[in-house]
Design a protein around this motif. Structure first.
Motif, mmCIF file in Angstrom:
data_model
loop_
_atom_site.group_PDB
_atom_site.id
_atom_site.type_symbol
_atom_site.label_atom_id
_atom_site.label_comp_id
_atom_site.label_asym_id
_atom_site.label_seq_id
_atom_site.Cartn_x
_atom_site.Cartn_y
_atom_site.Cartn_z
ATOM 1 N N ASP A 1 4.180 16.526 -0.542
ATOM 2 C CA ASP A 1 3.315 15.892 -1.534
ATOM 3 C C ASP A 1 2.413 14.845 -0.875
ATOM 4 O OD1 ASP A 1 2.870 15.368 -4.579
ATOM 5 O OD2 ASP A 1 3.124 13.392 -3.670
ATOM 6 N N ALA A 2 1.123 14.902 -1.151
ATOM 7 C CA ALA A 2 0.163 14.001 -0.521
ATOM 8 C C ALA A 2 0.470 12.540 -0.831
ATOM 9 C CB ALA A 2 -1.250 14.347 -0.978
ATOM 10 N N LEU B 1 -5.471 7.233 -1.065
ATOM 11 C CA LEU B 1 -5.315 6.274 -2.162
ATOM 12 C C LEU B 1 -3.875 5.784 -2.233
ATOM 13 C CD1 LEU B 1 -7.406 5.179 -4.097
ATOM 14 C CD2 LEU B 1 -6.698 6.875 -5.776
ATOM 15 N N SER B 2 -2.937 6.675 -2.011
ATOM 16 C CA SER B 2 -1.522 6.285 -1.986
ATOM 17 C C SER B 2 -1.230 5.391 -0.783
ATOM 18 C CB SER B 2 -0.641 7.533 -1.937
ATOM 19 O OG SER B 2 0.722 7.193 -1.834
ATOM 20 N N LEU B 3 -1.801 5.740 0.366
ATOM 21 C CA LEU B 3 -1.643 4.917 1.560
ATOM 22 C C LEU B 3 -2.124 3.496 1.293
ATOM 23 C CD1 LEU B 3 -1.112 4.830 4.722
ATOM 24 C CD2 LEU B 3 -3.566 5.302 4.951
ATOM 25 N N CYS B 4 -3.292 3.382 0.700
ATOM 26 C CA CYS B 4 -3.881 2.079 0.411
ATOM 27 C C CYS B 4 -3.004 1.285 -0.561
ATOM 28 C CB CYS B 4 -5.276 2.273 -0.168
ATOM 29 S SG CYS B 4 -6.226 0.755 -0.366
ATOM 30 N N ALA B 5 -2.492 1.963 -1.577
ATOM 31 C CA ALA B 5 -1.664 1.292 -2.583
ATOM 32 C C ALA B 5 -0.411 0.696 -1.959
ATOM 33 C CB ALA B 5 -1.292 2.281 -3.680
ATOM 34 N N HIS B 6 0.161 1.380 -0.968
ATOM 35 C CA HIS B 6 1.417 0.919 -0.382
ATOM 36 C C HIS B 6 1.223 0.016 0.836
ATOM 37 C CE1 HIS B 6 2.879 4.373 -2.793
ATOM 38 N NE2 HIS B 6 3.919 3.581 -2.959
ATOM 39 N N LEU B 7 0.015 -0.042 1.375
ATOM 40 C CA LEU B 7 -0.250 -0.982 2.461
ATOM 41 C C LEU B 7 -0.436 -2.393 1.933
ATOM 42 C CD1 LEU B 7 -2.727 0.926 4.817
ATOM 43 C CD2 LEU B 7 -0.391 0.212 5.356
ATOM 44 N N GLY B 8 -1.017 -2.490 0.745
ATOM 45 C CA GLY B 8 -1.335 -3.812 0.223
ATOM 46 C C GLY B 8 -2.539 -4.384 0.959
#
Length: 418
Positions: free
Chosen positions: A285-286, A332-339
């Protein structure tokens, strides 16, 4: 390039290196070692097939040849001897169906002195679409569209396609016999399995029609009576890997995701950034992969400049009605979890220039991405929930738009930890 001056431009330069090493113009000629004795027929399918055909003509200008390749709308390259046909991707259309019929006709009745050069790249499965007897193109389009939204892997999707086809899963290969064939492949699949690329039209298949039916049941995809009856009949089975009719079928892999990542890694190293290749065959899942890569990137903070490189093909379970694709969903998920981290940048893009069905390759993120979105009244998680990442990055001006690259070695992802 000094990555410290413009980290996003540096990531784009790594993506450009990946595209350069997968360019058919430079790779095809290296694998055409002997001129044919008899007739030469050039056929193929995929987003890179037209440029591959052009490279064949350029390498053998004095060789008589005929042929036809089918590529995606907007991906044609003018050739002198080989006909180029455009068709739809990722959902097949009648143009692809007609091209597949004509290709089968071209390779019927050949003799042992003839050579068929088969040019295959990603996207070929949808472009070379010819339903099995008793099935319609509408049947295939409906199932294909449902699989693309289901979250099924590319291997699962291609297994189904093969067993509903009159040309895939080795069926083209047995039609070519007794002539000799050489299949040139540009891989867009995890693991570079030649049987999976474009659903392996010249390769015998190990999976069965029962496997295909099991995949459709797994994802709850409804079937017409005709499709279900076909998959339960012996005629749905593909030629096996040891089928004698495929004895003179050979193949050569000319470009792969690994080659693309290694080219990017070399460029990063030359610019003082340590590359770490996470793998060229990442699936799943991406959104989940984006989360996992964010956690990994955060662990490398404070350890000097690094870039995490990866390839493969993720999947997206579509629950919203937005404009999305697997690369921008991942990003977008990467960005959300990097903060809000001032030291991490990211890029994700499809090497064919098309993420999902948008004429957009992907996007880039930086530590200011979330803040810039908030100033526009945009909530990142809301766009993620609606599978609307293309709209999000378009509003920020962070899309990567290349146009058709005329190659396809799957997804390219890079995370710069500065």
């Amino acid at each position: 390039m000094d990555w410290r001056l413009d980290p996003k431009a540096f990531l784009r330069s790594l993506f450009e290196s990946a595209l350069e090493v997968a360019d058919p113009a430079s790779q095809v000629a290296r694998h055409l070692t002997e001129k044919p004795i008899g007739r030469l027929i050039v056929i193929g399918a995929g987003k890179a097939s037209a440029k591959m055909a052009k490279a064949v003509e350029a390498h053998w200008p004095d060789v008589a040849m005929t042929g036809l390749v089918v590529t995606r709308y907007g991906h044609a390259v003018a050739c002198e001897k080989i006909e180029i046909v455009e068709a739809a991707h990722p959902v097949p259309d009648s143009a692809g169906e007609e091209a597949a019929k004509r290709i089968l006709q071209m390779v019927t009745g050949l003799d042992a002195d003839d050579l068929v050069l088969v040019l295959i790249s990603g996207g070929g499965s949808s472009l070379l679409s010819l339903p099995a007897p008793g099935l319609s193109l509408a049947d295939k389009k409906s199932i294909n569209a449902a699989l693309l939204k289901s979250g099924a892997t590319i291997s699962e999707i291609n297994c189904v396609r093969k067993h509903l086809s009159a040309i895939k899963g080795g069926r083209l290969g047995i039609r070519i016999a007794p002539a000799r064939s050489i299949t040139l492949l540009i891989s867009d699949v995890p693991g570079d399995d030649p049987k999976v690329i474009a659903s392996g039209p010249t390769f015998g298949e190990e999976m069965s029609a029962a496997d295909a039916l099991g995949i459709l049941n797994k994802y709850g995809i409804s079937l017409s009576t005709e499709v279900e009856r076909h998959l339960q009949s012996p005629s749905a089975e593909c030629p096996g890997p040891n089928d004698a009719r495929l004895a003179r079928a050979t193949w050569r892999m000319i470009a792969t995701p690994k080659m693309a990542l290694e080219a990017a890694a070399q460029r990063a190293q030359a610019n003082g950034v340590r590359p770490i290749i996470l793998g060229d065959d990442l699936e799943g899942d991406a959104r989940e992969l984006g989360k996992a890569h964010a956690e990994l990137a955060l662990q490398y903070l404070g350890q000097g400049p690094k870039v995490l490189l990866s390839g493969g093909e993720t999947s997206v379970k579509v629950v919203g009605n937005g404009r999305g694709g697997r690369n921008v969903e991942y990003l977008l998920s990467l960005c959300a979890h990097l903060g809000a981290n001032a030291q991490i940048f990211g890029l994700a893009a499809d090497t064919d220039g098309i993420d999902g069905i948008e004429e957009v390759a992907g996007a880039v993120i930086g530590p200011d991405t979330t803040g810039r979105a908030q100033t526009k009244g945009m909530d990142l998680n809301d766009f993620l929930d609606r599978n609307d990442a293309h709209t999000f990055f378009e509003a920020l001006g962070d899309q990567i738009i290349t146009g058709p690259t005329l190659t396809n070695v799957n997804d390219f992802r890079a995370i710069l930890i500065s």
